[in-house]
Motif scaffolding. Structure first.
Motif, mmCIF file in Angstrom:
data_model
loop_
_atom_site.group_PDB
_atom_site.id
_atom_site.type_symbol
_atom_site.label_atom_id
_atom_site.label_comp_id
_atom_site.label_asym_id
_atom_site.label_seq_id
_atom_site.Cartn_x
_atom_site.Cartn_y
_atom_site.Cartn_z
ATOM 1 N N TRP A 89 0.821 -1.207 0.000
ATOM 2 C CA TRP A 89 0.000 0.000 0.000
ATOM 3 C C TRP A 89 0.861 1.266 0.000
ATOM 4 C CZ3 TRP A 89 -4.627 -0.217 -1.629
ATOM 5 C CH2 TRP A 89 -5.486 -1.281 -1.305
ATOM 6 N N THR A 90 0.674 2.063 -1.034
ATOM 7 C CA THR A 90 1.452 3.293 -1.207
ATOM 8 C C THR A 90 0.522 4.426 -1.606
ATOM 9 O OG1 THR A 90 3.400 2.043 -1.930
ATOM 10 C CG2 THR A 90 3.325 4.388 -2.502
ATOM 11 N N VAL A 91 0.668 5.571 -0.946
ATOM 12 C CA VAL A 91 -0.122 6.749 -1.287
ATOM 13 C C VAL A 91 0.518 7.432 -2.495
ATOM 14 C CG1 VAL A 91 -1.065 8.934 -0.469
ATOM 15 C CG2 VAL A 91 -0.693 7.060 1.151
ATOM 16 N N LEU A 92 -0.256 7.596 -3.556
ATOM 17 C CA LEU A 92 0.241 8.244 -4.770
ATOM 18 C C LEU A 92 -0.146 9.719 -4.728
ATOM 19 C CD1 LEU A 92 -0.692 5.500 -7.394
ATOM 20 C CD2 LEU A 92 1.413 5.753 -6.071
ATOM 21 N N ASP A 93 0.602 10.470 -3.937
ATOM 22 C CA ASP A 93 0.225 11.870 -3.692
ATOM 23 C C ASP A 93 1.240 12.882 -4.197
ATOM 24 O OD1 ASP A 93 2.115 11.103 -1.836
ATOM 25 O OD2 ASP A 93 1.127 12.059 -0.132
ATOM 26 N N THR A 94 2.369 12.420 -4.733
ATOM 27 C CA THR A 94 3.384 13.335 -5.252
ATOM 28 C C THR A 94 3.995 12.740 -6.518
ATOM 29 O OG1 THR A 94 5.219 12.327 -4.029
ATOM 30 C CG2 THR A 94 3.982 14.084 -2.903
ATOM 31 N N THR A 132 -6.200 -4.803 4.939
ATOM 32 C CA THR A 132 -5.038 -4.169 5.570
ATOM 33 C C THR A 132 -4.872 -2.711 5.151
ATOM 34 O OG1 THR A 132 -3.388 -4.643 3.834
ATOM 35 C CG2 THR A 132 -3.861 -6.402 5.406
ATOM 36 N N GLY A 133 -5.629 -2.276 4.153
ATOM 37 C CA GLY A 133 -5.445 -0.942 3.596
ATOM 38 C C GLY A 133 -6.320 0.103 4.256
ATOM 39 N N PRO A 134 -6.282 1.317 3.719
ATOM 40 C CA PRO A 134 -7.066 2.413 4.274
ATOM 41 C C PRO A 134 -8.535 2.272 3.934
ATOM 42 C CG PRO A 134 -5.986 3.129 2.282
ATOM 43 C CD PRO A 134 -5.482 1.747 2.554
ATOM 44 N N ARG A 135 -9.378 2.912 4.691
ATOM 45 C CA ARG A 135 -10.820 2.925 4.420
ATOM 46 C C ARG A 135 -11.104 4.088 3.480
ATOM 47 N NH1 ARG A 135 -9.890 -1.021 6.682
ATOM 48 N NH2 ARG A 135 -10.084 -1.593 4.500
ATOM 49 N N CYS A 136 -11.204 3.774 2.210
ATOM 50 C CA CYS A 136 -11.363 4.803 1.187
ATOM 51 C C CYS A 136 -12.813 4.896 0.719
ATOM 52 C CB CYS A 136 -10.463 4.485 -0.004
ATOM 53 S SG CYS A 136 -8.705 4.483 0.407
#
Length: 234
Positions: A89-94, A132-136
């Motif tokens: 899990w990786t945040v694609l924010d940049t 296991t990931g965020p609640r989106c």
């Protein structure tokens, strides 16, 4: 069975508590590495995914789209217990985060190559990954493959016994190996709100098909469930 199928997963503690308002899409990409995918096919699939994520329109949709982050998990799947995390899990924010993911996928070494197609187990693993990931606001599983299930339980059993409430499962079928694979994915794999099927004309077309698919998934476009291009890369 749930624990074996889900495998060993690493949860990101901060992300697990993220509110839906902070995360618009949790996207799981599941890549077929069963025995029907030869080495040249695999390279086209791996590189095609990396290039699709690096496409300017996809980067813009992720980084400059609707409010909220897109978070990504990528794994390879084949036999019953052959699921390997490529990108946790990786945040694609940049832009830097996008560059890192593209480089990791492009440099990945294939995990398995001699096992059959256990699609039900792959879906069960995907459900464990989502847990296991965020609640989106949206949870989407994107399954790519070139064949039908030939080992283990079927997708319907995965949907009965694993947590898929509110989850959309889309398919990307690579045509050319099995004539029945498109019908199989439409009948057995697609599930949930706005689910759709994208097709690639052989692995040579994988990149273009993945770009079309990601564009729809990231933007939450509902254009029907039978597939077809909502947008075509230039």
């Amino acid at each position: 069975m749930v624990s074996r199928c889900a495998g060993s997963l690493t949860a990101l503690a901060l992300m697990a508590g993220a509110a839906a308002a902070d995360c618009r899409l949790a996207l799981v990409l599941a890549l077929d590495v069963s025995a029907s995918v030869d080495s040249s096919d695999y390279a086209l699939q791996r590189d095609g995914l990396a290039q699709a994520l690096n496409h300017p329109t996809i980067r813009a949709a992720i980084l400059d789209g609707a409010p909220g982050d897109v978070v990504l998990h990528v794994f390879e799947w084949s036999g019953r217990y052959q699921q390997t995390t490529v990108v946790d899990w990786t945040v694609l924010d940049t832009p830097a985060a996008m560059d890192e993911i593209v480089a990791r996928i492009g440099g990945w070494k294939r995990s398995y190559k001699e096992f059959p197609t256990a699609l039900g187990y792959a879906l069960g693993h995907a459900a464990g990954v989502l847990e296991t990931g965020p609640r989106c606001a949206r949870q989407v599983v994107d399954v790519s493959g070139d064949g039908i299930n030939n080992e283990g339980f079927m997708p319907v059993s995965a949907y009965m016994h694993f947590p898929f409430d509110g989850v959309t499962v889309n398919g990307l079928v690579v045509q050319g190996k099995q004539a029945e694979v498109v019908d199989f994915y439409r009948r057995e794999v697609l599930r949930g709100p706005g689910a759709f099927l994208e097709t690639a004309d052989g692995f040579e077309d994988f990149e273009s098909a993945m770009i079309r698919k990601l564009f729809r998934e990231i933007n939450g476009m509902v254009v029907g469930s039978s597939g077809g291009a909502a947008w075509s890369p230039g």
